[in-house]
Structures are given as C-alpha cells and as structure tokens.
Motif scaffolding. Structure first.
Motif, PDB file in Angstrom:
ATOM      1  N   ASN A 165       0.790  -1.235   0.000  1.00 18.41           N
ATOM      2  CA  ASN A 165       0.000   0.000   0.000  1.00 18.41           C
ATOM      3  C   ASN A 165       0.820   1.280   0.000  1.00 18.41           C
ATOM      4  N   ALA A 166       2.110   1.201   0.316  1.00 16.30           N
ATOM      5  CA  ALA A 166       2.878   2.443   0.447  1.00 16.30           C
ATOM      6  C   ALA A 166       4.372   2.162   0.480  1.00 16.30           C
ATOM      7  N   ASP A 168       7.523   4.255   2.317  1.00 20.13           N
ATOM      8  CA  ASP A 168       7.827   5.343   3.245  1.00 20.13           C
ATOM      9  C   ASP A 168       9.338   5.465   3.398  1.00 20.13           C
ATOM     10  N   GLY A 200       1.005   8.419   6.152  1.00 13.88           N
ATOM     11  CA  GLY A 200       0.520   9.091   4.957  1.00 13.88           C
ATOM     12  C   GLY A 200       0.516  10.597   5.067  1.00 13.88           C
ATOM     13  N   HIS A 225       6.286   9.864   1.538  1.00 12.48           N
ATOM     14  CA  HIS A 225       5.282   8.790   1.523  1.00 12.48           C
ATOM     15  C   HIS A 225       4.723   8.684   0.115  1.00 12.48           C
ATOM     16  N   ALA A 227       1.763   6.750  -1.786  1.00  9.48           N
ATOM     17  CA  ALA A 227       0.582   5.906  -1.687  1.00  9.48           C
ATOM     18  C   ALA A 227       0.513   5.023  -2.930  1.00  9.48           C
ATOM     19  N   GLN A 228       0.303   3.747  -2.710  1.00 11.36           N
ATOM     20  CA  GLN A 228       0.233   2.793  -3.809  1.00 11.36           C
ATOM     21  C   GLN A 228      -1.108   2.042  -3.720  1.00 11.36           C
ATOM     22  N   GLN A 230      -1.913   4.262  -6.133  1.00 13.97           N
ATOM     23  CA  GLN A 230      -2.212   5.557  -6.762  1.00 13.97           C
ATOM     24  C   GLN A 230      -0.954   6.274  -7.235  1.00 13.97           C
ATOM     25  N   SER A 272       3.073  17.798  -2.463  1.00 15.50           N
ATOM     26  CA  SER A 272       2.570  16.516  -2.959  1.00 15.50           C
ATOM     27  C   SER A 272       2.402  16.592  -4.473  1.00 15.50           C
TER      28      SER A 272
END
Length: 336
Positions: A165-166, A168, A200, A225, A227-228, A230, A272
C-alpha cells in the motif's frame, strides 16, 4: 563500520572478502550464501586492480539491524571495460582470481548492474538476499550511507519501508559526525518509527518528531510517503536534505524549509504530486556535493537505483562528513 574500503594493492582483496563474510556471519547467513559473497568480493575487487589499479568498495547491510540484504559497490576511475560482452563469458576474468567472469558474478548475486566507459571508469553493484528477494510493489528503492573517513559510526540514518500500500522513506543527518551525531540521527529514526501520526501525512509526522525532540542536539531530515497503487507522493523536509525528481530530461529540486529538528516544532516544507512510470526520486544529505550535470553522466539515470546511489555516493562524496542517499524508481503505472 560504514566506510569506503580503499583498493590499492592485492591485500585489499582479502580485506573486502573478510568484511563481507563477517557481516553475513554476524547475522546468521547460511554458509552457501557466505561463500557466494566471498567469490563476488574476490572477483570484483581483483577486477578493480586489473583494469584501474585502484578504486574503492562499500558494503552495507539492509535493513538494520536485521540484515536481510547485503549490498556491495565496487567503483574505480580507470579506463573502463572496453569488451564488456566478453567479460560476461565464464572463464574470462583477471589472471589472479578464480576466472569466473562477470557472468558468474551476476548469477551469484540477487541483483547486478554495471556502468562503465572511458570517461567514467567502472562501477559494479551487487545485492544479496539472505532468503527470498524483497518485492518492489511497483517502486524499486535502495539506500546507502557512509561515515566520515575518520569515524567508525555514521550520523546519517535512513528508513525505507515498503508494503503493497505504500513506500515510506526517512533520511536524516545528525548534526556533526561521530558518536554524538550517530545518537542524534538514531533519536530521529526512533521518533519516526514510534510516531502516532499517520505515515501518509509526512508533515504531521515531522511536526510530532520536532515537538518531541525540542532541545536535543538535532538533525535535518526529509520524510516521503508514496501511496500505492495511486502513486501519489507526499513530502515534508526540514533543513539541507536535497530531494530531486527526475522525469525524462527534467530535474526538479524540491524546496525545503530552513531549520533543524531540535530547535522548534514545525511540519517543515510540504508538497505533494503524482508520480509517473520511470520517475526517479533522489534524496541525499549534504555529505554529497550538489548533484549537477558533472555528476550525472549520460546513461547513469537509466541504471538501477542501486547503481545510481553507489555511483553518486562515490563521485559526489565530499569526504569531510557522513553521507547518505536514497533512490527510488517508479516501475508501474498508477491504478485508476
């Protein structure tokens, strides 16, 4: 010890080999893998002496303290290897080594990459997994660090955590160098690991960490971070950690906020943006010189993150401070 090992004569071969074996043994690696590490260390170090007469080697364990992966960087500023295809044939190597060739080195390594030419010398990077290689989840990422030449501990620290999911990242530079800088960097690392804020929200994590460490020796840091799936990146930075986004031929340097952890509570500079396949993110401390065109020869940014990190940690290393670098490459498109 996180130091460059100078390669200037035959004695360096045994030094590099022993260092790799002892690092693996200390973390309980199987004997077969330790033997393979020794073969690669011997062959690659011998090739430095054969083709360039001198160079240097860096060996890092990742992640710390688990050491599930060992990475090795072999680099020189010689004339390069002109007949690279031939060097990948088994039995072609330097006369003083086992004669296994780069092909065998590549097979024994979990990952392998090489960058060579008459104007850039040769850099070879290898990684070795203790068991199964870690998944990438659409982002290939690696970090390296090296301490001040006169120190045995490093004040630069990084964290690299990847899940489906991420991704970091923390990179921080404890003020100064030596044991006190190491302790300061470790304080920041531990504070990030124990933060109650969401990963996040890098700005929120930075705010919590800076509030907790007011009055401490301090450090500069950047948090990232992704986000995966996305592939949206969020970023917070405080002090002189450089962060670059490379997209095609465009290099964008992300701003930072002046200051340091240890002074006052702040979220740092925040930004971002969405990532695209092929994007590179490079973060580094001021132990490396500013990355301008002279440190980015043609073809380098198309190599693996480990090769990019190893090459830059050698060529841009100031030699008067600790240094660290983290490189990420996006390898898949964002999910819609």
């Amino acid at each position: 010890m996180k130091q460059w090992i100078d390669v200037q004569d035959q004695s360096a071969i045994a030094v590099v080999r022993r260092f790799a074996q002892r690092l693996a043994a200390r973390h309980g690696w199987p004997k077969r893998r330790m033997d393979e590490l020794a073969i690669v260390a011997t062959e690659a170090t011998t090739n430095i002496l054969r083709y360039a007469e001198k160079g240097r080697v860096l060996i890092n364990a990742m992640p710390e303290p688990e050491c599930d992966q060992i990475v090795m960087v072999f680099t020189d500023r010689g004339p390069g290897i002109s007949d690279l295809d031939n060097m990948f044939q088994d039995g072609v190597s330097s006369g003083d080594s086992a004669g296994l060739g780069l092909g065998a080195i590549r097979r024994l390594s979990t990952t392998f990459d090489i960058f060579t030419g008459p104007d850039i010398g040769t850099t070879i990077v290898c990684s070795f997994a203790k068991a199964a290689p870690p998944p990438s989840y659409g982002i290939d990422a690696i970090g390296l660090r090296v301490c001040h030449p006169n120190e045995r501990v490093c004040g630069d620290h990084f964290l690299l955590r990847q899940t489906p999911n991420a991704t970091d990242v923390l990179i921080c530079d404890g003020l100064g160098h030596g044991p006190e800088a190491d302790a300061a960097g470790q304080e920041v690392r531990d504070a990030v690991l124990n933060s109650r804020a969401s990963n996040g929200e890098p700005g929120a994590v930075m705010g919590e960490v800076t509030e907790q460490l007011v009055g401490k020796r301090g450090a500069v840091a950047a948090l990232l971070h992704v986000a995966q799936p996305q592939m949206t990146l969020r970023y917070a930075a405080l002090g002189n950690i450089a962060t670059l986004r490379v997209r095609g031929t465009e290099i964008k340097r992300l701003p930072v906020r002046d200051g340091r952890i240890g002074a006052r509570s702040t979220r740092g500079y925040e930004e971002s943006f969405d990532l695209e396949p092929g994007d590179l993110i490079i973060l580094h401390s001021d132990g490396l010189r500013t990355l301008r065109d002279g440190f980015l020869p043609q073809g380098l940014l198309h190599k693996s993150p480990l090769l990019i990190a190893g090459y830059l940690l050698d060529r841009a290393f100031r030699g008067r401070d600790d240094a660290s670098i983290v490189v990420l490459r996006v390898t898949r498109e964002a999910a819609q």
